[in-house]
Scaffold this active site. Structure first.
Site, short mmCIF file in Angstrom:
data_model
loop_
_atom_site.label_atom_id
_atom_site.label_comp_id
_atom_site.label_asym_id
_atom_site.label_seq_id
_atom_site.Cartn_x
_atom_site.Cartn_y
_atom_site.Cartn_z
N SER A 104 0.83 -1.20 0.00
CA SER A 104 0.00 0.00 0.00
C SER A 104 0.87 1.25 0.00
O SER A 104 2.08 1.20 0.21
CB SER A 104 -0.88 0.01 1.24
OG SER A 104 -0.09 0.29 2.38
N LYS A 105 0.19 2.36 -0.21
CA LYS A 105 0.83 3.67 -0.18
C LYS A 105 1.59 3.86 1.14
O LYS A 105 2.70 4.38 1.16
CB LYS A 105 -0.29 4.71 -0.31
CG LYS A 105 0.16 6.11 -0.49
CD LYS A 105 -1.01 6.97 -0.89
CE LYS A 105 -1.69 7.59 0.32
NZ LYS A 105 -2.82 8.45 -0.02
N ARG A 106 0.97 3.42 2.22
CA ARG A 106 1.59 3.56 3.55
C ARG A 106 2.94 2.84 3.65
O ARG A 106 3.86 3.33 4.28
CB ARG A 106 0.69 3.01 4.64
CG ARG A 106 -0.56 3.75 4.81
CD ARG A 106 -0.88 4.10 6.27
NE ARG A 106 -2.06 4.93 6.32
CZ ARG A 106 -2.08 6.23 6.03
NH1 ARG A 106 -0.98 6.86 5.72
NH2 ARG A 106 -3.20 6.91 6.06
N GLY A 149 5.05 2.38 1.35
CA GLY A 149 6.03 3.22 0.66
C GLY A 149 6.49 4.34 1.58
O GLY A 149 7.69 4.60 1.71
N GLU A 150 5.52 4.99 2.22
CA GLU A 150 5.88 6.11 3.10
C GLU A 150 6.73 5.64 4.25
O GLU A 150 7.72 6.27 4.63
CB GLU A 150 4.60 6.78 3.63
CG GLU A 150 3.98 7.69 2.61
CD GLU A 150 2.55 8.08 2.97
OE1 GLU A 150 2.16 7.97 4.14
OE2 GLU A 150 1.82 8.46 2.04
#
Ligand code: GLU
Length: 515
Positions: free
Chosen positions: A267-269, A271-272
């Site tokens: 998910s995007k998270r 990556g962050e």
């Protein structure tokens, strides 16, 4: 079920423009593209924008720009042309309406007038009776307000009264739905487990299910290659094909792309949290309002990116890992798509880029290196930059790495690797550096090989090992340990600058030793 072996291969990538396109979406596009090219078929982009509540205006552009960057170019699609358009579902409302009417006429679908409150009430009643998950299905449909339970006259009256309605699919009962998924093999479902899905919403827009299969049929799609999350919708789709008396395409459900630890969907998270991109292009983080780089901005080569995502769920069955897009087309096959989820590995992703970068010549790298290191390289001639690239190319993962790998060729170090200075520089060797400065000053032909020869002969004459001089010299010139040959560096920066850096180094090292 169907097997379209003899038909022309036509495949589609059918994203919904609801936000930034994730690399999982791009992988779906890539597999469709590879399969189309391998089979001399057609790759189509279709924008599935019927869910107006989730529609994001810039998302379509982002999808198209991502495909263009990765050079996964559609043969047909909005802004790409083709004979099967329009390719945006919001522009095909009439087509879906016609098809829904056809289903209603043939008693495969029906009008449903139930309000949100009535649906809620139905669920509450079922719950009270011990059924926590009552679906709108054969067991309940005759008790609801729809054109099956109402008389024809009543239905007509409700329709003309302007009461909002949806159209639902009349899911047949007691059927076993079977299909052959190209990745998963035989998949079986019971129609009794499925509900009467809404095909057309009260706003007159089709749902994903209806629009998707109508378009796949009208666009003559031979293979539906899509993410695993759609596998559970496929039985409904098969039943819809049956209801229309159409032949279903071949289904190919791709494995999920997993988090680096293998637990759950990437998910995007993630990556962050771990500092890697999950989107192909830059994007705006609306929580922090900061623009974040995508794979492109971080410096991925489209070829390397494609190679990397191709391996998230597919492999050629041999040792080869590095592929150009042409080689991917050549080797790709549905048979070698794996069932198991594919773990995203950032280190491996970078490795792919490094390997692809290394295949380029220094000259080919010149322009992008200049762009990525504009501030550092502003005042330098192309020839010098090419020579620098040549020197550190094997150490670079991204174009922007020229600065970290060879910044010292263009600017004197601003700091030194303190730990190594303390360990490797002995104050009693200062005299040798002063002697070397003198030797260097007298050296006529300032070339790497000559510098090396003069230094070696000095070491021999003085019965010194390399360790006494070379590591500190390297740190004086570059600030760090490791890197290309010290003599090449000295050659590149020139005699004056070399002597200058040794002088500054001697002063600074003394301070560091004392600290
Ligand atoms: N619009 C769907 C999506 O966003 C397409 C699924 C499919 O390929 O059938 O993924």
């Amino acid at each position: 079920m169907s097997n379209n072996n003899n038909t022309k291969v036509r495949v589609r990538f059918a994203p919904s423009p609801t936000g930034y396109l994730h690399i999982g979406g791009l992988r779906t596009a890539l597999y469709n593209y590879l399969f189309a090219k391998k089979n001399k078929g057609t790759f189509i982009l279709r924008i599935e924008d019927t869910d107006r509540a989730r529609y994001v205006a810039e998302a379509e552009n982002y999808i198209v720009n991502s495909l263009k960057w990765a050079a996964i170019l559609p043969d047909e699609g909005p802004a790409f042309g083709g004979d099967y358009g329009p390719y945006r579902q919001s522009e095909r409302k009439e087509i879906y309406l016609k098809h829904v009417e056809n289903l209603i006429e043939n008693k495969k679908a029906y009008y449903a007038f139930d309000s949100a409150e009535e649906l809620e009430q139905m669920r509450e009643n079922a719950k009270a009776a011990g059924n926590a998950h009552q679906q709108y299905n054969a067991s309940i449909r005759m008790k609801m307000n729809n054109s099956l339970s109402l008389s024809e006259a009543e239905t007509k009256a409700w329709l003309s009264s302007g009461k909002p309605y949806t159209v639902r699919f009349k899911m047949p009962t007691e059927e076993t739905i079977e299909f052959e998924d190209a990745v998963r093999g035989k998949v079986t479902f019971k129609s009794n487990e499925l509900d009467d899905k809404i095909l057309m919403k009260a706003d007159g827009m089709p749902t994903y299910h209806l629009a998707n299969i109508v378009d796949d049929h009208l666009m003559e799609i031979s293979h539906v290659i899509r993410g695993e999350e759609w596998l559970s919708s496929t039985p409904l789709h098969i039943m819809l094909y049956k209801a229309f008396a159409w032949q279903a395409p071949t289904f190919v459900h791709l494995p999920l792309i997993l988090k680096p630890n293998g637990k759950g969907k990437l998910s995007k998270r993630d990556g962050e949290q771990h500092g890697f991109p999950v989107f192909p292009l830059k994007w705006l983080n609306d929580e922090t309002n900061a623009e974040q780089p995508g794979f492109k901005e971080i410096g991925f080569l489209p070829n390397a990116f494609n190679n990397m995502i191709a391996f998230l769920g597919w492999n050629p069955g041999n040792e080869q890992e590095l592929f150009s897009i042409e080689e991917l087309v050549e080797s790709f096959s549905l048979e070698r798509i794996q069932k198991a989820g594919a773990r995203f590995d950032w280190e491996k992703a970078k490795w792919f880029n490094k390997e692809h970068l290394m295949k380029l010549t220094a000259k080919e790298m010149l322009q992008p290196v200049k762009t990525a290191n504009a501030k550092l390289l502003n005042h330098y001639e192309d020839e010098a930059i090419i020579a620098a690239i040549e020197m550190v190319k094997d150490r670079m993962t991204f174009y922007s790495d020229l600065e970290s790998q060879a910044g010292f060729l263009f600017a004197a170090p601003e700091s030194y690797d303190e730990k190594n200075v303390k360990k490797r520089y002995k104050l009693e060797n200062k005299v040798h550096f002063n002697n070397l400065i003198e030797i260097f000053e007298g050296l006529e032909n300032w070339k790497s090989a000559n510098i090396e020869a003069s230094l070696k002969s000095y070491l021999e004459q003085n019965e010194l090992g390399f360790g006494a001089v070379l590591p500190p010299l390297r740190i004086m010139l570059t600030g760090i340990m490791g890197g290309p040959s010290v003599f090449d560096i000295a050659d590149f920066i020139g005699k004056n600058e070399t002597i200058n850096r040794i002088n500054i180094g001697l002063q600074q090292f003394e301070k560091l030793k004392a600290s």
